[in-house]
Every structure is written in structure tokens, then in C-alpha cells.
Design an enzyme around this catalytic site. Structure first.
Site, short mmCIF file in Angstrom:
data_model
loop_
_atom_site.label_atom_id
_atom_site.label_comp_id
_atom_site.label_asym_id
_atom_site.label_seq_id
_atom_site.Cartn_x
_atom_site.Cartn_y
_atom_site.Cartn_z
N PRO A 157 0.82 -1.22 0.00
CG PRO A 157 -0.86 -1.59 1.56
CD PRO A 157 0.46 -2.12 1.11
CE1 TYR A 158 5.07 5.67 3.05
CE2 TYR A 158 6.90 4.35 2.22
CZ TYR A 158 6.41 5.54 2.75
OH TYR A 158 7.27 6.59 2.95
#
Length: 289
Positions: A157-158
């Protein structure tokens, strides 16, 4: 305030890189509008940095909050252009991509991606798009990450959010040539900030029965160790100041500890080889059927 005193907006200024950027700019004589979510954080920063630090409440996930902050800054500028915008606010969501609750992924993207779009749209006019303002064009610094060029297990996600920041920055840089507004990307590696130094607090219990759990805990341990051992936030702040003041700043700066092993080699080696090295390091061996 002197009419020639430059002003900048820094989002996510409560701690870490944002707070360091605010301090460096104030130390250099800039007026800084420090984006914070809590009043007490703003009061603390103002007590530490003095009258040239102006706290502004900014929740990058709330369009009304961002627009209200831009209106406050516009009034304070009194017809002058804003010289700098640091899109720094961000969070790091961790988890296996196949099992991560979609709401957590959406939150990651709302803060790190849609958030910078909200902020840039709101403050863009003050950087020189509004031709009724006096003064030269400002500059935008986008805070990306080494993850903006690479991926890492359980930080999908990051990494996705920072890849998006890179793409947005390249597109925006070319669009804003119309107004002479520069867009500079800063891509740090490990930095000793709360976003990584609190890695031990990440709740991995939802994944205890996951086949990824053991490897995920190893990554968590690596983050907890390397975050505090990373560069001090002041090193990133120094580069942000130079991005605002150098005559011809580079379009992207990679500020990565142990640069050869953490940046240069992974970008030069065949990706299949890098994948194998990472998998061996964290125990992501192919499961036997």
C-alpha cells in the site's frame, strides 16, 4: 513581515520530516505555515520556533479543511505569492496485499495520494497560478520515498502510494511549466521518524493464521531496527531547503542510507535476482504442495 520574506506551507509538520523542514526554513528566515491536525501540536511548534511559525489546521483527507487553510494563508500573504509548498503529510499502511482490508488500502491512498492532490489544487493558485499576485513563482516539493521507485513485501500500500506520487509529480512538473513553477521530488530511504520507529507497534495479530505471518514479522523487525538507525530528519530538511533555493534544482533527490546496497545495486541488478535476495532474507520461500 518584510515584503521580501519568503513563505512556505509544510503539511504533516507535527513531527519528523515535516517538523524538521519547518525548523530549517524558519532558521533561514522564512515564514512557515505549518500544517497540523491538533491545536496542541501547533502551539508546541510555535513555542519552539517563534513568530515565523504559523500553525494552520490541515487534514489532507478533508477538502473543506484544506480549502480553509489555503484561505487563511492567502489572507496572510497579503497579495504576495507563496514561495514553497512541501507535500509531506503521509502514513504507512502495512500488510499482505492478498489479505489487507480494502478500507486500509483506501485510507493509505486517500492520505498519501488524493491528499497531495487536494493540497496542491488548493495552494497552487498561491504559488503563481493566480497571476493577480505579486512575486515570482513558487516551488512544490513532493515527499516520496525509496518505495516510490521500488517495492517491498508487505509494504505494497505504501509503495503504491509513493509510486503514484512520482507519477503525479512528473505530470504536474510539465503542466506547471506554463507558470514557471518547479516540482521537485525528495525520495528518502530510512529516516529516524515516528512513521518507522513505531514499527514494533504495528498490530500483526490479524495475520497470525496467514501463511505470510512469519515473513511479515521479520519485515517488521527490520523496520523497527532500521528506522531509528536511518538518517536524521534534518538531513531531509536540508535538501528541501536547497530544492527551494538552488537556481536549478534536480527533479528528484534520493537520500538513502547505505546507498550502494539499499539503492544503487537493487536498481542495477536483474529484478529476478533482487526478488530472490529479498525472498531469502525474509523467508518467502515457495510453499511445497
Amino acid at each position: 513581515m518584510s515584503q521580501t520574506q519568503p513563505s512556505a506551507v509544510v503539511t504533516g509538520a507535527s513531527t519528523g520530516i515535516g517538523a524538521a523542514c519547518a525548523k530549517r526554513l524558519v532558521d533561514e528566515g522564512w515564514r512557515v505555515f505549518a500544517g497540523v491536525r491538533k491545536n496542541e501540536d501547533g502551539e508546541r511548534l510555535k513555542a519552539e520556533l517563534g513568530a515565523n511559525l504559523v500553525p494552520v489546521t490541515i487534514d489532507v483527507t478533508d477538502t473543506d479543511s484544506v480549502r480553509a487553510a489555503a484561505a487563511i494563508v492567502r489572507e496572510a500573504l497579503d497579495g504576495q505569492t507563496l514561495k514553497g509548498l512541501v507535500n509531506n503529510a503521509g502514513i504507512a499502511v502495512a500488510g499482505p496485499m492478498l489479505e489487507l482490508p480494502i478500507e486500509e488500502f483506501q485510507n493509505q491512498m486517500d492520505v498519501n495520494v488524493t491528499g497531495i492532490v487536494r493540497v496542491t489544487q488548493a495552494f497552487g493558485p498561491l504559488l503563481g497560478v493566480d497571476e493577480g499576485l505579486t512575486g515570482g513563482p513558487g516551488r512544490i516539493v513532493m515527499m516520496s520515498s525509496v518505495a516510490g521507485e521500488m517495492g517491498a513485501p508487505f509494504l505494497g500500500p505504501y509503495a503504491a502510494s509513493k509510486h503514484a506520487v512520482e507519477g503525479i509529480s512528473k505530470s504536474l512538473r510539465r503542466e506547471l511549466m506554463l507558470y514557471g513553477i518547479e516540482v521537485i521530488v525528495i525520495g528518502p530511504g530510512a529516516v529516524a521518524t515516528p512513521i518507522w520507529s513505531k514499527a514494533e507497534e504495528i498490530d500483526t495479530t490479524p495475520y497470525e493464521n496467514s501463511p505470510f505471518y512469519e515473513a511479515m514479522t521479520r519485515i517488521q523487525g527490520w523496520m523497527a531496527k532500521n528506522g531509528p538507525d536511518g538518517f536524521p530528519p534534518s538531513k531531509i530538511a536540508d535538501r528541501v531547503f536547497r530544492a527551494f533555493t538552488d537556481a536549478k534544482p534536480r527533479f528528484r533527490y534520493a537520500i538513502v542510507p547505505k546507498r550502494l546496497s539499499n539503492w544503487s545495486l537493487p536498481r542495477m541488478l536483474p529484478e529476478r535476482m533482487v526478488n530472490k535476495i529479498v525472498a531469502n532474507a525474509v523467508g518467502l520461500h515457495r510453499k511445497n504442495r
